[in-house]
Design a protein around this motif. Structure first.
Motif, mmCIF file in Angstrom:
data_model
loop_
_atom_site.group_PDB
_atom_site.id
_atom_site.type_symbol
_atom_site.label_atom_id
_atom_site.label_comp_id
_atom_site.label_asym_id
_atom_site.label_seq_id
_atom_site.Cartn_x
_atom_site.Cartn_y
_atom_site.Cartn_z
ATOM 1 N N UNK A 25 0.801 -1.239 0.000
ATOM 2 C CA UNK A 25 0.000 0.000 0.000
ATOM 3 C C UNK A 25 0.824 1.274 0.000
ATOM 4 N N UNK A 26 2.143 1.161 -0.069
ATOM 5 C CA UNK A 26 2.970 2.360 -0.169
ATOM 6 C C UNK A 26 3.305 3.014 1.153
ATOM 7 N N UNK A 27 2.769 2.508 2.254
ATOM 8 C CA UNK A 27 3.063 3.108 3.554
ATOM 9 C C UNK A 27 2.665 2.135 4.659
ATOM 10 N N UNK A 51 7.921 5.195 14.291
ATOM 11 C CA UNK A 51 7.926 5.106 12.839
ATOM 12 C C UNK A 51 9.322 5.301 12.234
ATOM 13 N N UNK A 96 8.258 0.596 -3.549
ATOM 14 C CA UNK A 96 7.427 1.586 -2.862
ATOM 15 C C UNK A 96 8.050 2.038 -1.543
ATOM 16 N N UNK A 99 10.533 6.079 -1.654
ATOM 17 C CA UNK A 99 10.265 7.454 -1.176
ATOM 18 C C UNK A 99 10.299 7.580 0.346
ATOM 19 N N UNK A 100 9.952 6.521 1.052
ATOM 20 C CA UNK A 100 10.035 6.581 2.517
ATOM 21 C C UNK A 100 11.491 6.683 2.955
ATOM 22 N N UNK A 102 14.089 7.846 1.143
ATOM 23 C CA UNK A 102 14.727 9.108 0.740
ATOM 24 C C UNK A 102 14.196 10.289 1.548
ATOM 25 N N UNK A 103 13.061 10.115 2.222
ATOM 26 C CA UNK A 103 12.498 11.231 2.994
ATOM 27 C C UNK A 103 13.066 11.295 4.409
ATOM 28 N N UNK A 104 13.998 10.432 4.722
ATOM 29 C CA UNK A 104 14.524 10.363 6.088
ATOM 30 C C UNK A 104 16.050 10.268 6.097
ATOM 31 N N UNK A 105 16.677 10.947 7.047
ATOM 32 C CA UNK A 105 18.128 10.929 7.200
ATOM 33 C C UNK A 105 18.647 9.500 7.423
ATOM 34 N N UNK A 144 18.276 4.500 -7.576
ATOM 35 C CA UNK A 144 16.909 4.436 -7.053
ATOM 36 C C UNK A 144 15.899 4.576 -8.198
ATOM 37 N N UNK A 148 13.169 1.637 -9.544
ATOM 38 C CA UNK A 148 11.755 1.857 -9.869
ATOM 39 C C UNK A 148 11.465 1.385 -11.296
ATOM 40 N N UNK A 151 11.016 -2.304 -11.679
ATOM 41 C CA UNK A 151 9.705 -2.745 -11.200
ATOM 42 C C UNK A 151 8.571 -2.239 -12.091
ATOM 43 N N UNK B 27 -0.565 7.029 -1.337
ATOM 44 C CA UNK B 27 -1.472 6.301 -2.227
ATOM 45 C C UNK B 27 -2.863 6.913 -2.131
ATOM 46 N N UNK B 99 6.573 6.456 -7.442
ATOM 47 C CA UNK B 99 6.425 5.001 -7.629
ATOM 48 C C UNK B 99 5.099 4.615 -8.288
ATOM 49 N N UNK B 102 5.734 5.242 -12.068
ATOM 50 C CA UNK B 102 6.652 4.294 -12.707
ATOM 51 C C UNK B 102 6.066 2.888 -12.772
ATOM 52 N N UNK B 148 13.361 12.797 -5.902
ATOM 53 C CA UNK B 148 13.236 12.266 -4.541
ATOM 54 C C UNK B 148 14.293 12.890 -3.634
ATOM 55 N N UNK B 152 14.327 15.354 -0.050
ATOM 56 C CA UNK B 152 14.955 14.707 1.110
ATOM 57 C C UNK B 152 15.176 15.716 2.237
ATOM 58 N N UNK B 153 15.425 15.234 3.452
ATOM 59 C CA UNK B 153 15.680 16.162 4.569
ATOM 60 C C UNK B 153 17.000 16.901 4.381
ATOM 61 N N UNK B 155 19.588 17.019 6.143
ATOM 62 C CA UNK B 155 20.725 16.140 6.375
ATOM 63 C C UNK B 155 20.387 14.773 5.793
ATOM 64 N N UNK B 156 20.996 14.410 4.666
ATOM 65 C CA UNK B 156 20.688 13.118 4.049
ATOM 66 C C UNK B 156 21.339 11.988 4.833
#
Lengths: 201, 201
Positions: A25-27, A51, A96, A99-100, A102-105, A144, A148, A151, B27, B99, B102, B148, B152-153, B155-156
């Protein structure tokens, strides 16, 4: 057989449940994972802080599949190429999740094994520290995106009326996946290495 | 003022609602969008055929922001560079949409304006049709990964004990976003162009 009154929880079990939710479900959510595992949400917090830690655990899970040690006599560009191939293969299993992540250090020690090897390789290639960072980021983005693409469906672009002659001719050369994505990835990797060789000092 | 008994629906309203759901949660679902818009799910189907069409509408929405026409005297590598910058900027606004896009065949006519221009540029650069396809795919992967990265934050990578000397030196050169991501993207674009110039016939 009596059922255990408390399901056995571990960070590995929580990570696997989160990964399944993301794949589907992507999350994921903490209550969703708790429900899936048949425990109360509060029980999860005996194993993870929340999380963000679960996302880092998932990063560690996919990064652990990237085998870092190389041959002693490997050239820097060979090291980069080899790591890029493994990195893509591992991430393509969980598109999927990308993106989670890449959105976090990045804090997971296991992830640094690969980044350290890349930094050493680019440094051996003669890049300045600033260019090492830019080259790693370039490779990261390309890998990355390629994960994608691996897939992606058999047919990435439909044969539409809107395609011009050049695009139509290009599409006519396409083959079914994974050969299509593999060919494009290897071509792109060659492009990058050729480019880096002109940029390296 | 009496409320209208039927909320006014359109494909644009449905697309915007789906995009908001993807931005927030990665999603969307047909029932979720219907609830958000205060209509019955069946009403959505008067405007769209289903989930796949909504994804294509979202693709059209982000692709419409990529301005395709270029200068007459532009070199092929300049066309590619310019399109890559716009493409990244547009997709970076909706990183979690990537995602979903793609994972589905491109059918939206508006998306082909950019792919046609890329195909023409690489073809002008002397690439064979098969290599045009591989070069477009490479650029696609790099741009989506870079979009993406732009989201990003600050600090990667955390400054962790696990970083080796080369990685530590690289991380010390990092600057806050968007400058960090922009610098890496421009460096990577230069790498690709330099590589393509060695590959083009």
């Amino acid at each position: 057989m009596p059922r255990p009154s408390q399901p056995i929880l571990s960070t590995a079990i929580i990570t696997t449940a989160a990964l399944r939710a993301v794949d589907a479900a992507g999350d994921f959510t903490m209550p969703g994972i708790a429900e899936k595992l048949g425990v109360r949400p509060s029980s999860l917090y005996n194993h993870v802080s929340g999380r963000a830690e679960i996302i880092e655990l998932m990063r560690g899970h996919v990064m652990a599949e990237v085998s870092v040690p190389g041959e002693r006599d490997e050239r820097w560009s060979e090291t980069v190429t080899r790591l890029a191939r493994e990195y893509r293969r591992s991430y393509a299993k969980h598109p999927r999740l990308i993106p989670l992540l890449t959105s976090q250090t990045v804090r997971t020690g296991v992830a640094f094994a690969m980044y350290n090897a890349l930094a050493q390789a680019f440094s051996d290639g003669g890049f300045t520290p600033a260019d090492v960072l830019a080259a790693i980021t370039t490779l990261d983005s390309f890998v990355l995106g390629s994960a994608l693409d691996l897939a992606a469906p058999e047919e990435v672009w439909a044969q539409v009326d809107e395609a011009n002659d050049a695009m139509r001719a290009a599409l006519a050369t396409s083959v079914p996946n994974p050969a299509r994505a593999d060919t494009a990835f290897e071509f792109g990797l060659q492009t990058l290495v050729a480019g880096w060789l002109t940029q390296a000092q």
